[in-house]
Design an enzyme around this catalytic site. Structure first.
Site, short mmCIF file in Angstrom:
data_model
loop_
_atom_site.label_atom_id
_atom_site.label_comp_id
_atom_site.label_asym_id
_atom_site.label_seq_id
_atom_site.Cartn_x
_atom_site.Cartn_y
_atom_site.Cartn_z
CB THR A 49 10.83 -2.57 9.86
OG1 THR A 49 10.88 -3.29 8.65
CG2 THR A 49 11.46 -1.22 9.66
CB THR A 96 -4.75 -7.56 3.21
OG1 THR A 96 -3.81 -8.19 2.35
CG2 THR A 96 -5.37 -6.38 2.47
CD GLN A 126 -6.48 -13.50 -9.22
OE1 GLN A 126 -6.22 -12.53 -9.92
NE2 GLN A 126 -6.39 -14.73 -9.64
CB CYS A 127 -11.43 -8.24 -6.01
SG CYS A 127 -11.72 -8.31 -7.76
N1 ASP Z 1 10.82 -7.24 6.13
C1 ASP Z 1 10.23 -6.63 7.29
C2 ASP Z 1 9.46 -7.70 8.04
O1 ASP Z 1 8.36 -8.00 7.68
C3 ASP Z 1 9.34 -5.52 6.90
C4 ASP Z 1 8.68 -4.79 8.04
O2 ASP Z 1 8.73 -5.12 9.19
O3 ASP Z 1 8.02 -3.77 7.76
O4 ASP Z 1 9.97 -8.26 8.98
#
Ligand code: ASP
Length: 343
Positions: A15, A167, A278-279
């Site tokens: 992004t 994460t 999974q936690c």
């Molecule tokens: N879909 C985008 C990516 O991971 C989301 C982002 O960058 O925040 O490339």
């Protein structure tokens, strides 16, 4: 160490570098040289900044093992030239890639800071500027005449996390990442708070274990859930070399004959099975409940407080190094770069 330090920004996509594409196809990555024009602030930083793009820039959902290996090579080829590296990456799989790089560059002792953003760099309320500028500051920081950071980390929304403890926890808030089982390493505010005692200081020296090695598509992840079809435990996972089982709570599973036969078969076939929870927070404690006894008796590996991302990265790494089944458990359960807490 008084000369201006050089930092390389490696843009992989995500992004941070996206714009709305033609014909309403949604956000697509664009070239970094176009973006950097929106960032005159970079000229104010007290370091030399170069940048390169890992072609083609991608939405991180499409990142594959080849991208990890190329990124590793780009950093290694320039490790003598640059003091530190900032990797711009999509947030979706940033923790996977950054975890993988922490193993692929084990003991390199260089600052490698991953960052990205929730809004593109060119937009009004973007979080990209702060993330990128502070990531560069961290990558160029020194302490006792050595790099302050000597590991792979993620900087996002005012906090620096160990890569292989991080994460992605939120798709909408600027605070997209967390590190539930290890505290943040640095926090940026009016002053930079640094938790010196928590920073990794590799004692082993860098050795290129990966030359001529590759990462295979042979690691599987299986998430347990109530009422899971038995068919999952009958699958013959093709070419499997390790399997990560995401279990309940402190590492528990349903007490089901099909699962127990699956675990026994895996042990007979020398397929390492790794138990992670999974936690988000806490640790696997096999044997605490009767519902994890089958794991103990079949020699399942204890992933303790590792994230699935880190377990996946470590499994890829140990498979690539052709770790024999007899050593896999002990190597997996021993920390290599701060990815797992010591008992
Ligand atoms: N879909 C985008 C990516 O991971 C989301 C982002 O960058 O925040 O490339």
């Amino acid at each position: 160490m008084s000369e201006r330090r050089s930092i390389l920004i490696i843009y992989t996509g995500g992004t941070i570098g996206m714009q709305t594409g033609a014909s309403n196809e949604g956000l697509v990555p664009v070239h970094f040289s176009e973006l950097i024009r929106n960032l005159p602030e970079l000229n104010l930083l007290d370091c030399n900044i170069d940048h390169l793009t890992l072609e083609p820039p991608k939405d991180s959902s499409s990142i594959e093992a080849d991208d990890w290996l190329r990124l590793r090579q780009v950093i290694l080829d320039r490790a003598e030239t640059y003091f530190g590296f900032v990797v711009l990456h999509g947030t979706d799989t940033m923790s996977f890639s950054a975890s993988m790089l922490s193993f692929l560059l084990l003991n390199l002792r260089k600052p490698i800071v991953f960052t990205g953003s929730q809004l593109p760099l060119g937009t009004l309320r973007t979080d990209a500027k702060e993330n990128l500028i502070t990531a560069i500051e961290i990558a160029s920081a020194i302490h006792n005449e050595a790099p302050l950071l000597q590991e792979v980390a993620i900087y996002f929304e005012y906090k620096l996390y160990r890569a292989n403890r991080s994460t992605k926890v939120n798709a909408h808030h600027f605070k997209a990442f967390d590190s539930p089982n290890y505290p943040w390493l640095m926090r940026s505010g009016v002053h930079m708070e640094i938790q010196y005692d928590l920073l990794l200081r590799p004692s082993a020296v860098w050795r290129d274990e990966f030359e001529h090695k590759t990462l295979k598509k042979s690691v599987y992840v299986l998430k347990l859930y109530p009422n899971i079809p038995d068919a999952f435990f009958e699958i013959d996972f093709p070419n499997a070399e390790a399997l990560i089982l995401e279990t309940f709570g402190s590492g528990n599973s349903m007490e089901r004959p099909s699962l127990i036969s699956f675990l026994k078969r895996a042990a007979e076939q020398n397929l390492p099975i790794i138990n992670v929870s999974q936690c988000l927070g806490g640790s696997v404690e096999m044997g605490r409940y009767a519902s994890s006894n089958a794991f103990v008796s079949t020699g399942v590996i204890n992933g303790r407080d590792m994230t699935t991302e880190a377990a996946l990265a470590k499994a890829h790494y140990l498979v690539a190094l052709e770790t024999p089944y007899s050593d896999f458990k002990s190597r997996f359960e021993t920390p290599l770069c701060g990815e797992i807490s010591v008992k």
